[in-house]
Design an enzyme around this catalytic site. Structure first.
Site, PDB file in Angstrom:
ATOM      1  N   GLU A  82      47.390  74.582  11.141  1.00 59.53           N
ATOM      2  CA  GLU A  82      46.236  75.726  11.445  1.00 59.53           C
ATOM      3  C   GLU A  82      45.645  76.720  10.825  1.00 59.53           C
ATOM      4  O   GLU A  82      45.763  77.760  11.388  1.00 59.53           O
ATOM      5  CB  GLU A  82      46.476  76.236  13.139  1.00 59.53           C
ATOM      6  CG  GLU A  82      47.141  73.908  14.021  1.00 59.53           C
ATOM      7  CD  GLU A  82      46.070  73.711  14.036  1.00 59.53           C
ATOM      8  OE1 GLU A  82      44.698  73.770  13.736  1.00 59.53           O
ATOM      9  OE2 GLU A  82      46.296  72.781  14.841  1.00 59.53           O
TER      10      GLU A  82
ATOM     11  N   CYS B 241      34.154  54.185  12.064  1.00 56.41           N
ATOM     12  CA  CYS B 241      32.919  53.671  10.803  1.00 56.41           C
ATOM     13  C   CYS B 241      34.179  52.487  10.072  1.00 56.41           C
ATOM     14  O   CYS B 241      32.960  52.166   9.130  1.00 56.41           O
ATOM     15  CB  CYS B 241      31.354  54.033  10.302  1.00 56.41           C
ATOM     16  SG  CYS B 241      32.233  55.547   9.612  1.00 56.41           S
TER      17      CYS B 241
END
Length: 150
Positions: free
Chosen positions: A34, A93
Site C-alpha cells: 500500500e 474484458c
C-alpha cells in the site's frame, strides 16, 4: 501471507525506525505494501535506507486513485525509485487493468475523497482497463444528466 512489523504514520521517520530495528534484528530487505499511502518524506527516507544502509526496499501500491489522480506516495516513488515494474492485472474484458473504479453500494463513484477503505459501508473497488472505465464514466454521466433534466 506475511506478518507486518510496522504500521507507520505521517510523523514516523522510516530511516530512524529502520536504524533502530537493525540494531536488534537482521534485515535483508524491506517490503512495503500500500505504498501509495506513503508521504513524500517517507519515500525520501527510503532512499536513505537504500543509499546509506544498503538495504533493498520494494514497494507495492497503486499508481492512481479512482479519479485518475496520482497518490502522493506513488508520485514520489515515480520520482525517486531506481526501478519501476508494473504487476499486471486483467480487466473483465480481458485487457490489462490500469485503473480503479470505486463502487459505493454497487454504484460507480467518480468524485469524492481520495481514500475510502475497501469493504466499509458498501465501498469496493474494481480494476479496469482505461477503455472500460471511460465507458462507465460516460454511461453514468449520461444517466445523471437525464435525472437532472427530469
Amino acid at each position: 501471507e506475511l506478518d507486518t512489523d510496522y504500521l507507520i504514520s505521517s510523523e514516523d521517520n522510516l530511516y530512524l525506525l529502520i536504524c533502530k530495528h537493525i540494531t536488534e534484528n537482521n534485515l535483508d530487505c524491506i517490503l512495503i505494501d500500500e505504498a501509495q499511502f506513503l508521504e513524500r518524506h517517507h519515500v525520501e527516507e527510503l532512499t536513505e535506507i537504500v543509499d546509506k544502509l544498503g538495504i533493498t526496499v520494494m514497494c507495492y501500491g497503486l499508481r492512481a486513485d479512482f479519479q485518475d489522480n496520482l497518490f502522493p506516495g506513488s508520485e514520489a516513488l515515480f520520482i525517486y525509485a531506481d526501478v519501476l515494474e508494473e504487476l499486471k492485472t486483467i480487466c473483465k474484458c480481458g485487457e490489462g487493468a490500469t485503473r480503479n473504479v470505486r463502487f459505493e453500494k454497487g454504484i460507480p463513484i467518480f468524485s469524492g475523497e481520495q481514500v475510502a477503505i475497501d469493504g466499509i459501508e458498501g465501498v469496493s473497488y474494481e480494476s479496469m482497463c482505461r477503455s472500460c472505465r471511460k465507458k462507465l464514466v460516460k454511461k453514468y454521466s449520461m444517466q445523471n444528466n437525464k435525472k437532472e433534466d427530469a
